[in-house]
Design an enzyme around this catalytic site. Structure first.
Site, PDB file in Angstrom:
ATOM      1  N   ASN A 114       0.867  -1.187   0.000  1.00 24.55           N
ATOM      2  CA  ASN A 114       0.000   0.000   0.000  1.00 24.55           C
ATOM      3  C   ASN A 114       0.898   1.229   0.000  1.00 24.55           C
ATOM      4  O   ASN A 114       1.527   1.537   1.003  1.00 24.55           O
ATOM      5  CB  ASN A 114      -0.894  -0.033   1.253  1.00 24.55           C
ATOM      6  CG  ASN A 114      -1.705   1.239   1.408  1.00 24.55           C
ATOM      7  OD1 ASN A 114      -1.755   2.074   0.499  1.00 24.55           O
ATOM      8  ND2 ASN A 114      -2.328   1.404   2.565  1.00 24.55           N
ATOM      9  N   LYS A 123       0.087   4.303  -0.237  1.00 24.41           N
ATOM     10  CA  LYS A 123      -0.542   5.494   0.374  1.00 24.41           C
ATOM     11  C   LYS A 123      -0.326   6.710  -0.552  1.00 24.41           C
ATOM     12  O   LYS A 123      -0.320   6.553  -1.763  1.00 24.41           O
ATOM     13  CB  LYS A 123      -0.001   5.695   1.790  1.00 24.41           C
ATOM     14  CG  LYS A 123      -0.102   4.389   2.604  1.00 24.41           C
ATOM     15  CD  LYS A 123       0.158   4.542   4.056  1.00 24.41           C
ATOM     16  CE  LYS A 123      -0.008   3.170   4.730  1.00 24.41           C
ATOM     17  NZ  LYS A 123       0.158   3.215   6.163  1.00 24.41           N
ATOM     18  N   HIS A 178      -9.337   0.997   5.031  1.00 26.88           N
ATOM     19  CA  HIS A 178      -7.995   1.153   5.607  1.00 26.88           C
ATOM     20  C   HIS A 178      -8.062   2.078   6.814  1.00 26.88           C
ATOM     21  O   HIS A 178      -8.870   3.013   6.851  1.00 26.88           O
ATOM     22  CB  HIS A 178      -7.025   1.713   4.555  1.00 26.88           C
ATOM     23  CG  HIS A 178      -5.621   1.701   5.073  1.00 26.88           C
ATOM     24  ND1 HIS A 178      -5.118   2.723   5.835  1.00 26.88           N
ATOM     25  CD2 HIS A 178      -4.646   0.763   4.997  1.00 26.88           C
ATOM     26  CE1 HIS A 178      -3.863   2.413   6.181  1.00 26.88           C
ATOM     27  NE2 HIS A 178      -3.563   1.231   5.682  1.00 26.88           N
ATOM     28  N   GLU A 212      -6.402   4.524   7.798  1.00 28.37           N
ATOM     29  CA  GLU A 212      -6.298   5.981   7.572  1.00 28.37           C
ATOM     30  C   GLU A 212      -7.602   6.543   7.017  1.00 28.37           C
ATOM     31  O   GLU A 212      -7.938   7.703   7.258  1.00 28.37           O
ATOM     32  CB  GLU A 212      -5.099   6.270   6.656  1.00 28.37           C
ATOM     33  CG  GLU A 212      -3.794   6.114   7.429  1.00 28.37           C
ATOM     34  CD  GLU A 212      -2.695   5.408   6.679  1.00 28.37           C
ATOM     35  OE1 GLU A 212      -2.677   5.424   5.447  1.00 28.37           O
ATOM     36  OE2 GLU A 212      -1.827   4.811   7.359  1.00 28.37           O
ATOM     37  N   GLU A 218      -4.853  -4.821  10.684  1.00 27.62           N
ATOM     38  CA  GLU A 218      -3.798  -3.828  10.865  1.00 27.62           C
ATOM     39  C   GLU A 218      -4.064  -3.062  12.163  1.00 27.62           C
ATOM     40  O   GLU A 218      -4.875  -2.127  12.166  1.00 27.62           O
ATOM     41  CB  GLU A 218      -3.784  -2.840   9.694  1.00 27.62           C
ATOM     42  CG  GLU A 218      -3.510  -3.485   8.352  1.00 27.62           C
ATOM     43  CD  GLU A 218      -3.011  -2.462   7.334  1.00 27.62           C
ATOM     44  OE1 GLU A 218      -1.910  -2.665   6.822  1.00 27.62           O
ATOM     45  OE2 GLU A 218      -3.690  -1.459   7.094  1.00 27.62           O
ATOM     46  N   GLY A 248       2.980   2.445  10.633  1.00 29.85           N
ATOM     47  CA  GLY A 248       3.906   3.556  10.441  1.00 29.85           C
ATOM     48  C   GLY A 248       4.640   3.981  11.700  1.00 29.85           C
ATOM     49  O   GLY A 248       5.256   5.047  11.741  1.00 29.85           O
ATOM     50  N   SER A 277       3.944  -1.951  10.162  1.00 31.08           N
ATOM     51  CA  SER A 277       5.404  -1.981  10.304  1.00 31.08           C
ATOM     52  C   SER A 277       6.015  -3.326   9.910  1.00 31.08           C
ATOM     53  O   SER A 277       6.940  -3.808  10.567  1.00 31.08           O
ATOM     54  CB  SER A 277       5.809  -1.580  11.727  1.00 31.08           C
ATOM     55  OG  SER A 277       5.405  -0.249  12.001  1.00 31.08           O
TER      56      SER A 277
HETATM   57  P1  13P Z   1       3.397   0.526   7.494  1.00 29.42           P
HETATM   58  O1  13P Z   1       3.910  -0.790   6.916  1.00 29.42           O
HETATM   59  O2  13P Z   1       4.106   1.715   6.969  1.00 29.42           O
HETATM   60  O3  13P Z   1       3.332   0.462   8.988  1.00 29.42           O
HETATM   61  O4  13P Z   1       1.890   0.666   6.982  1.00 29.42           O
HETATM   62  C1  13P Z   1       1.012  -0.386   7.134  1.00 29.42           C
HETATM   63  C2  13P Z   1      -0.226  -0.100   6.383  1.00 29.42           C
HETATM   64  O5  13P Z   1      -1.017   0.751   6.752  1.00 29.42           O
HETATM   65  C3  13P Z   1      -0.470  -0.872   5.149  1.00 29.42           C
HETATM   66  O6  13P Z   1      -1.769  -0.677   4.680  1.00 29.42           O
END
Ligand code: 13P
Length: 253
Positions: A9, A11, A97, A99, A169, A175, A215
């Site tokens: 992903n 983003k 997701h 976010e 997640e 992140g 992560s």
């Molecule tokens: P990170 O791997 O940067 O922690 O992000 C995970 C994520 O949100 C994947 O959709």
């Protein structure tokens, strides 16, 4: 047997040049064996999807979008439908997701409509769930994830849900560099699988793929993948680096 699945992903990252360079590097560095044994997908920003689809033709790497709107067409300024995503060659779409839930403010009800529309439009949704740190600390992980799964998949038949990949997640691991331990992740994955068995049937629960995200890096991917109910990885930051993403794919074999 559930085939491992690794999805990146991206983003709101990359540009018209780096998006294409990144997928070319991923496609050329992934071994034949990994290609055969792991499903791989990347989810670039909307505006780079077409270029990425073109660059990945015949590579075996699938492309997904990061979001979708649930209406078919019409006066919905700024939105993108499932048929548009299908039209340009997308296979997957992220729904719910963290976010989008916590930054943009999407509700379980909206995510449910998007997931249903994705399936109806012939896309394969990657349906994301996960608890906030306050919820984990208050021992509410099970309650939150159960609500998200039940509401997010409400009204969908077992046949429709067989198109879904679930991604767990934990929001506190996204992140932050704080990965859930393999045991913490396994516990929630097992819970989700059991819940799907109750909502649908044992066959669906056995066959559906549940990815872990938060992560994921080359140095923790293999250990996460060794857990019984972890069938793949949804990778954020590390999917923006071809070497790291390819190492994660190899670790998932
Ligand atoms: P990170 O791997 O940067 O922690 O992000 C995970 C994520 O949100 C994947 O959709």
């Amino acid at each position: 047997m559930r085939k491992p699945f690794v999805a990146g992903n991206w983003k709101m990252n990359t540009d018209s040049h780096t998006s294409v360079e990144l997928v070319k590097a991923i496609a050329s560095r992934t071994s034949e064996a990994a290609r055969r044994s792991v499903h791989v997908a990347v989810c670039p920003p909307f505006v780079y999807l077409q270029n990425v689809v073109n660059a990945l033709r015949k590579s075996g790497v699938a492309v997904g979008a990061q979001d979708i709107y649930y209406e078919k067409e019409g006066a919905f300024t700024g939105e993108i439908s499932s048929s548009m995503l299908k039209d340009i060659g997308c296979t997957y779409v992220l729904c719910g997701h963290s976010e989008r839930r916590h930054v943009i403010g999407e509700s379980d009800e909206l995510i449910n409509k998007k997931t249903a529309a994705a399936i109806l439009g012939g896309l394969l949704p990657i349906f994301c769930v996960g608890e906030l740190i306050e919820e984990r600390k208050a021992s509410k992980t099970e309650e939150v994830v159960t609500r998200q799964v039940k509401k997010g998949l409400a009204g969908l038949s077992a046949e429709k849900v067989s198109a879904v990949t679930v991604a767990y997640e934990p929001v506190w691991a996204i992140g932050t560099g704080l990965t859930a331990t393999p045991q913490q992740a396994q516990e929630v994955h097992a819970l989700i699988r059991k819940l799907l068995g109750q909502m649908y049937d044992a066959k669906l629960a056995e066959e559906i793929r549940i990815l872990y995200g938060g992560s994921v890096k080359p140095n923790n991917a293999a250990e996460l993948m060794h857990q019984q109910d972890i069938d793949g990885l949804l990778v954020g930051g590390a999917s923006l680096n071809a070497d790291d993403f390819v190492a994660i794919i190899q670790a998932a074999m």
